[in-house]
Design a protein around this motif. Sequence first.
Motif, PDB file in Angstrom:
ATOM      1  N   ALA A  20     -24.315  55.810 100.498  1.00  0.00           N
ATOM      2  CA  ALA A  20     -23.040  56.284 100.116  1.00  0.00           C
ATOM      3  C   ALA A  20     -22.339  56.400  98.575  1.00  0.00           C
ATOM      4  CB  ALA A  20     -22.333  56.568 101.316  1.00  0.00           C
ATOM      5  N   GLU A  21     -21.881  55.167  98.453  1.00  0.00           N
ATOM      6  CA  GLU A  21     -21.242  54.907  97.306  1.00  0.00           C
ATOM      7  C   GLU A  21     -22.367  54.450  96.194  1.00  0.00           C
ATOM      8  OE1 GLU A  21     -19.797  50.631  97.462  1.00  0.00           O
ATOM      9  OE2 GLU A  21     -17.823  51.796  99.001  1.00  0.00           O
ATOM     10  N   SER A  22     -23.858  54.309  95.878  1.00  0.00           N
ATOM     11  CA  SER A  22     -24.612  54.600  95.538  1.00  0.00           C
ATOM     12  C   SER A  22     -25.390  56.353  95.572  1.00  0.00           C
ATOM     13  CB  SER A  22     -26.192  53.922  95.824  1.00  0.00           C
ATOM     14  OG  SER A  22     -27.023  53.704  94.934  1.00  0.00           O
ATOM     15  N   LYS A  23     -25.292  56.950  96.205  1.00  0.00           N
ATOM     16  CA  LYS A  23     -25.644  58.217  95.728  1.00  0.00           C
ATOM     17  C   LYS A  23     -24.227  58.859  94.665  1.00  0.00           C
ATOM     18  CE  LYS A  23     -27.949  59.263  99.580  1.00  0.00           C
ATOM     19  NZ  LYS A  23     -28.457  60.053 101.019  1.00  0.00           N
ATOM     20  N   ALA A  24     -23.005  58.790  95.343  1.00  0.00           N
ATOM     21  CA  ALA A  24     -22.010  59.287  94.641  1.00  0.00           C
ATOM     22  C   ALA A  24     -21.532  58.992  93.247  1.00  0.00           C
ATOM     23  CB  ALA A  24     -20.684  58.841  94.953  1.00  0.00           C
ATOM     24  N   ARG A  25     -22.683  57.371  93.230  1.00  0.00           N
ATOM     25  CA  ARG A  25     -22.582  57.072  91.483  1.00  0.00           C
ATOM     26  C   ARG A  25     -23.505  58.257  90.365  1.00  0.00           C
ATOM     27  NH1 ARG A  25     -21.778  51.851  93.858  1.00  0.00           N
ATOM     28  NH2 ARG A  25     -23.681  51.735  93.951  1.00  0.00           N
ATOM     29  N   ALA A  26     -24.120  58.058  91.603  1.00  0.00           N
ATOM     30  CA  ALA A  26     -25.993  59.132  90.636  1.00  0.00           C
ATOM     31  C   ALA A  26     -25.252  60.014  90.748  1.00  0.00           C
ATOM     32  CB  ALA A  26     -27.196  58.598  91.322  1.00  0.00           C
ATOM     33  N   ALA A  27     -24.636  61.376  91.880  1.00  0.00           N
ATOM     34  CA  ALA A  27     -23.877  62.084  91.318  1.00  0.00           C
ATOM     35  C   ALA A  27     -22.960  62.548  90.268  1.00  0.00           C
ATOM     36  CB  ALA A  27     -23.464  62.749  93.107  1.00  0.00           C
ATOM     37  N   GLU A  28     -22.430  61.185  89.939  1.00  0.00           N
ATOM     38  CA  GLU A  28     -21.437  61.187  88.775  1.00  0.00           C
ATOM     39  C   GLU A  28     -22.271  61.394  87.872  1.00  0.00           C
ATOM     40  OE1 GLU A  28     -17.814  61.552  87.083  1.00  0.00           O
ATOM     41  OE2 GLU A  28     -18.292  61.957  89.882  1.00  0.00           O
ATOM     42  N   ARG A  29     -23.055  60.045  87.643  1.00  0.00           N
ATOM     43  CA  ARG A  29     -24.377  60.369  86.071  1.00  0.00           C
ATOM     44  C   ARG A  29     -24.715  61.567  86.120  1.00  0.00           C
ATOM     45  NH1 ARG A  29     -25.622  55.069  88.639  1.00  0.00           N
ATOM     46  NH2 ARG A  29     -27.404  55.660  89.511  1.00  0.00           N
ATOM     47  N   ARG A  30     -24.980  61.692  87.340  1.00  0.00           N
ATOM     48  CA  ARG A  30     -25.819  63.535  86.740  1.00  0.00           C
ATOM     49  C   ARG A  30     -24.471  64.738  86.467  1.00  0.00           C
ATOM     50  NH1 ARG A  30     -27.850  62.433  92.370  1.00  0.00           N
ATOM     51  NH2 ARG A  30     -27.016  63.883  93.247  1.00  0.00           N
ATOM     52  N   LYS A  31     -23.737  64.346  86.971  1.00  0.00           N
ATOM     53  CA  LYS A  31     -22.854  65.834  85.950  1.00  0.00           C
ATOM     54  C   LYS A  31     -21.964  65.148  84.517  1.00  0.00           C
ATOM     55  CE  LYS A  31     -20.516  66.506  90.312  1.00  0.00           C
ATOM     56  NZ  LYS A  31     -19.205  66.219  91.086  1.00  0.00           N
ATOM     57  N   GLU A  32     -22.332  63.929  84.454  1.00  0.00           N
ATOM     58  CA  GLU A  32     -22.309  63.540  82.763  1.00  0.00           C
ATOM     59  C   GLU A  32     -22.850  63.606  81.897  1.00  0.00           C
ATOM     60  OE1 GLU A  32     -21.037  59.734  83.201  1.00  0.00           O
ATOM     61  OE2 GLU A  32     -19.301  59.542  84.083  1.00  0.00           O
ATOM     62  N   GLN A  33     -24.627  63.465  83.120  1.00  0.00           N
ATOM     63  CA  GLN A  33     -25.309  64.161  81.778  1.00  0.00           C
ATOM     64  C   GLN A  33     -25.016  65.701  81.354  1.00  0.00           C
ATOM     65  OE1 GLN A  33     -28.878  62.540  83.705  1.00  0.00           O
ATOM     66  NE2 GLN A  33     -28.477  59.998  83.319  1.00  0.00           N
ATOM     67  N   ALA A  34     -25.347  66.264  82.588  1.00  0.00           N
ATOM     68  CA  ALA A  34     -25.547  67.956  83.107  1.00  0.00           C
ATOM     69  C   ALA A  34     -24.740  67.949  81.571  1.00  0.00           C
ATOM     70  CB  ALA A  34     -25.142  68.294  83.855  1.00  0.00           C
ATOM     71  N   ALA A  35     -23.464  67.568  80.992  1.00  0.00           N
ATOM     72  CA  ALA A  35     -21.797  68.081  80.289  1.00  0.00           C
ATOM     73  C   ALA A  35     -22.363  67.411  79.398  1.00  0.00           C
ATOM     74  CB  ALA A  35     -20.818  67.228  80.958  1.00  0.00           C
ATOM     75  N   LYS A  36     -23.101  66.775  79.061  1.00  0.00           N
ATOM     76  CA  LYS A  36     -23.557  65.993  77.386  1.00  0.00           C
ATOM     77  C   LYS A  36     -24.404  67.115  77.066  1.00  0.00           C
ATOM     78  CE  LYS A  36     -22.606  61.342  77.891  1.00  0.00           C
ATOM     79  NZ  LYS A  36     -22.606  59.566  78.051  1.00  0.00           N
ATOM     80  N   GLN A  37     -25.582  67.413  77.654  1.00  0.00           N
ATOM     81  CA  GLN A  37     -26.631  68.521  77.664  1.00  0.00           C
ATOM     82  C   GLN A  37     -26.307  69.728  77.169  1.00  0.00           C
ATOM     83  OE1 GLN A  37     -29.165  68.223  81.031  1.00  0.00           O
ATOM     84  NE2 GLN A  37     -30.302  66.273  80.159  1.00  0.00           N
ATOM     85  N   GLY A  38     -24.814  69.953  78.259  1.00  0.00           N
ATOM     86  CA  GLY A  38     -24.127  71.594  77.885  1.00  0.00           C
ATOM     87  C   GLY A  38     -23.610  71.329  76.247  1.00  0.00           C
TER      88      GLY A  38
END
Length: 218
Positions: free
Chosen positions: A104-122
Amino acid sequence: MENTEKLANSKQVIAYIAERFPNCFTLEGEARPLKIGIFQDLSERLADDPRVSKTQLRAALRQYTSSWRYLYGAKEGAVRVDLDGSDCGALEQEHIEHAQTALAESKARAAERRKEQAAKQGDKKSNARDKTAPKANKSTVNQAKSRPAKAKNTKLTKKPVEPRRELNAEDIVVGKDVNVNMGNGNMPATIVELNKDEVRVRLSNGLTMLVKAEHLSS
């Protein structure tokens, strides 16, 4: 002549020990829980192997046992195995709970990284649009202001596009029906395997492929 070139990284080491001990390690699908003390067994079996060191074995085991598919396999009823695939007893409840928490913790970290990457791409896309947008000519602006505004055609209405819903970390499980975002379209698929940074899906035509979790939606 036998290849004695030293393995370069943990990924190669995992592939090597999976080849040497196929009844214990696997590169695809759900991984079986390993016998407690498996590192010592590996060290002894590969003591004279010039391709891999104890340090590499330790790092590779750490990566293998922290992968999503290994943590997913640490569940009720799972049995530990040794290097030869022999059963070494049922998985303890405390280890099951530890694996579930780690997953669960690993999935949460991966989701947070995806949000950060999406924000940077935006941000990058926004900056690119600002740089490429043509500056308005003053004379053109004045002419546009002097022209009477044309009546808007209210008869033509565009059908709203149904938004795609990003998957939460808890949605990314084996057997989940999802859509794979491919360019301007989506392809229906089913999750068949979880890795640390990627997800293997099976398309409706039977083919399987590895995709990033951020490319999946419901």
